[in-house]
Design a protein around this motif. Structure first.
Motif, mmCIF file in Angstrom:
data_model
loop_
_atom_site.group_PDB
_atom_site.id
_atom_site.type_symbol
_atom_site.label_atom_id
_atom_site.label_comp_id
_atom_site.label_asym_id
_atom_site.label_seq_id
_atom_site.Cartn_x
_atom_site.Cartn_y
_atom_site.Cartn_z
ATOM 1 N N UNK A 19 0.833 -1.202 0.000
ATOM 2 C CA UNK A 19 0.000 0.000 0.000
ATOM 3 C C UNK A 19 0.870 1.255 0.000
ATOM 4 N N UNK A 20 1.867 1.277 0.871
ATOM 5 C CA UNK A 20 2.721 2.461 0.991
ATOM 6 C C UNK A 20 3.514 2.700 -0.289
ATOM 7 N N UNK A 21 4.044 1.658 -0.905
ATOM 8 C CA UNK A 21 4.833 1.857 -2.125
ATOM 9 C C UNK A 21 3.972 2.440 -3.240
ATOM 10 N N UNK A 22 2.698 2.104 -3.265
ATOM 11 C CA UNK A 22 1.798 2.688 -4.265
ATOM 12 C C UNK A 22 1.480 4.143 -3.906
ATOM 13 N N UNK A 23 1.151 4.387 -2.658
ATOM 14 C CA UNK A 23 0.753 5.728 -2.233
ATOM 15 C C UNK A 23 1.880 6.742 -2.313
ATOM 16 N N UNK A 24 3.094 6.343 -1.991
ATOM 17 C CA UNK A 24 4.190 7.307 -1.903
ATOM 18 C C UNK A 24 4.562 7.904 -3.254
ATOM 19 N N UNK A 25 4.096 7.312 -4.335
ATOM 20 C CA UNK A 25 4.337 7.900 -5.652
ATOM 21 C C UNK A 25 3.498 9.155 -5.864
ATOM 22 N N UNK A 26 2.396 9.264 -5.094
ATOM 23 C CA UNK A 26 1.455 10.358 -5.302
ATOM 24 C C UNK A 26 1.256 11.259 -4.097
ATOM 25 N N UNK A 27 1.680 10.797 -2.913
ATOM 26 C CA UNK A 27 1.307 11.534 -1.714
ATOM 27 C C UNK A 27 2.368 11.438 -0.625
ATOM 28 N N UNK A 69 -3.741 19.693 11.366
ATOM 29 C CA UNK A 69 -2.544 20.520 11.387
ATOM 30 C C UNK A 69 -1.665 20.332 10.152
ATOM 31 N N UNK A 70 -2.219 19.724 9.117
ATOM 32 C CA UNK A 70 -1.481 19.456 7.886
ATOM 33 C C UNK A 70 -2.218 20.103 6.721
ATOM 34 N N UNK A 71 -1.497 20.832 5.904
ATOM 35 C CA UNK A 71 -2.115 21.446 4.737
ATOM 36 C C UNK A 71 -2.010 20.503 3.549
ATOM 37 N N UNK A 72 -3.159 20.125 3.014
ATOM 38 C CA UNK A 72 -3.205 19.272 1.827
ATOM 39 C C UNK A 72 -4.512 19.568 1.093
ATOM 40 N N UNK A 73 -4.545 19.179 -0.166
ATOM 41 C CA UNK A 73 -5.763 19.336 -0.958
ATOM 42 C C UNK A 73 -6.673 18.125 -0.839
ATOM 43 N N UNK A 74 -6.064 16.972 -0.559
ATOM 44 C CA UNK A 74 -6.814 15.722 -0.464
ATOM 45 C C UNK A 74 -6.196 14.874 0.635
ATOM 46 N N UNK A 75 -7.040 14.275 1.464
ATOM 47 C CA UNK A 75 -6.600 13.409 2.555
ATOM 48 C C UNK A 75 -7.150 12.010 2.316
ATOM 49 N N UNK A 76 -6.299 11.011 2.437
ATOM 50 C CA UNK A 76 -6.708 9.618 2.288
ATOM 51 C C UNK A 76 -6.443 8.893 3.598
ATOM 52 N N UNK A 77 -7.422 8.138 4.079
ATOM 53 C CA UNK A 77 -7.303 7.346 5.296
ATOM 54 C C UNK A 77 -7.632 5.910 4.928
ATOM 55 N N UNK A 78 -6.740 4.968 5.265
ATOM 56 C CA UNK A 78 -7.009 3.579 4.874
ATOM 57 C C UNK A 78 -6.236 2.583 5.725
ATOM 58 N N UNK A 79 -6.760 1.349 5.816
ATOM 59 C CA UNK A 79 -6.028 0.293 6.504
ATOM 60 C C UNK A 79 -4.928 -0.266 5.597
ATOM 61 N N UNK A 80 -4.026 -1.021 6.196
ATOM 62 C CA UNK A 80 -2.890 -1.576 5.457
ATOM 63 C C UNK A 80 -3.274 -2.646 4.445
ATOM 64 N N UNK A 81 -4.478 -3.180 4.542
ATOM 65 C CA UNK A 81 -4.876 -4.239 3.604
ATOM 66 C C UNK A 81 -5.725 -3.709 2.450
ATOM 67 N N UNK A 82 -5.773 -2.410 2.293
ATOM 68 C CA UNK A 82 -6.535 -1.803 1.200
ATOM 69 C C UNK A 82 -5.725 -1.923 -0.076
ATOM 70 N N UNK A 84 -7.152 -1.876 -3.499
ATOM 71 C CA UNK A 84 -7.778 -1.502 -4.765
ATOM 72 C C UNK A 84 -7.921 -0.006 -5.013
ATOM 73 N N UNK A 85 -7.134 0.804 -4.368
ATOM 74 C CA UNK A 85 -7.235 2.242 -4.578
ATOM 75 C C UNK A 85 -6.563 2.608 -5.898
ATOM 76 N N UNK A 86 -7.333 3.223 -6.771
ATOM 77 C CA UNK A 86 -6.806 3.687 -8.045
ATOM 78 C C UNK A 86 -6.606 5.197 -7.940
ATOM 79 N N UNK A 87 -5.457 5.598 -7.399
ATOM 80 C CA UNK A 87 -5.202 7.015 -7.164
ATOM 81 C C UNK A 87 -5.246 7.813 -8.458
ATOM 82 N N UNK A 88 -4.784 7.222 -9.534
ATOM 83 C CA UNK A 88 -4.802 7.915 -10.805
ATOM 84 C C UNK A 88 -6.225 8.352 -11.151
#
Length: 92
Positions: A19-27, A69-82, A84-88
């Protein structure tokens, strides 16, 4: 666009890695570890004492407080077994 991801984990390092290796490319990624038996060695990990299923919401509250306390345009919250998130698609 600035994206902040919060991933919750407990004793599933392989799933978390995927999950993290996929997410870290975008966030920016912050990992909330619910007291895993094998501590994660990563500067993005917030280590907490094990809360168990009945108190899982306490970890989410900590992440929500962090998000306040974090500035972002989009926030994603998910468990480690998620898996199927298609961030693209979300970013379209």
């Amino acid at each position: 666009m600035v994206i902040q991801s919060y991933v919750f984990t407990y004793n599933r390092p392989l799933m978390l890695q995927g999950v993290v290796s996929h997410l870290e490319r975008f966030s920016n990624v912050t990992i909330y570890d619910d007291g895993s038996d094998e501590p994660l060695m990563d500067e993005r990990v917030v280590r907490l004492p094990h809360q168990g299923k009945r108190n899982y919401w306490k970890i989410w509250n900590k992440a929500l407080h962090n998000a306040e306390n974090t500035l972002a345009d989009l926030y994603l919250f998910m468990p480690d077994d998620f898996q199927d998130l298609d961030i693209e698609k979300v970013l379209e």
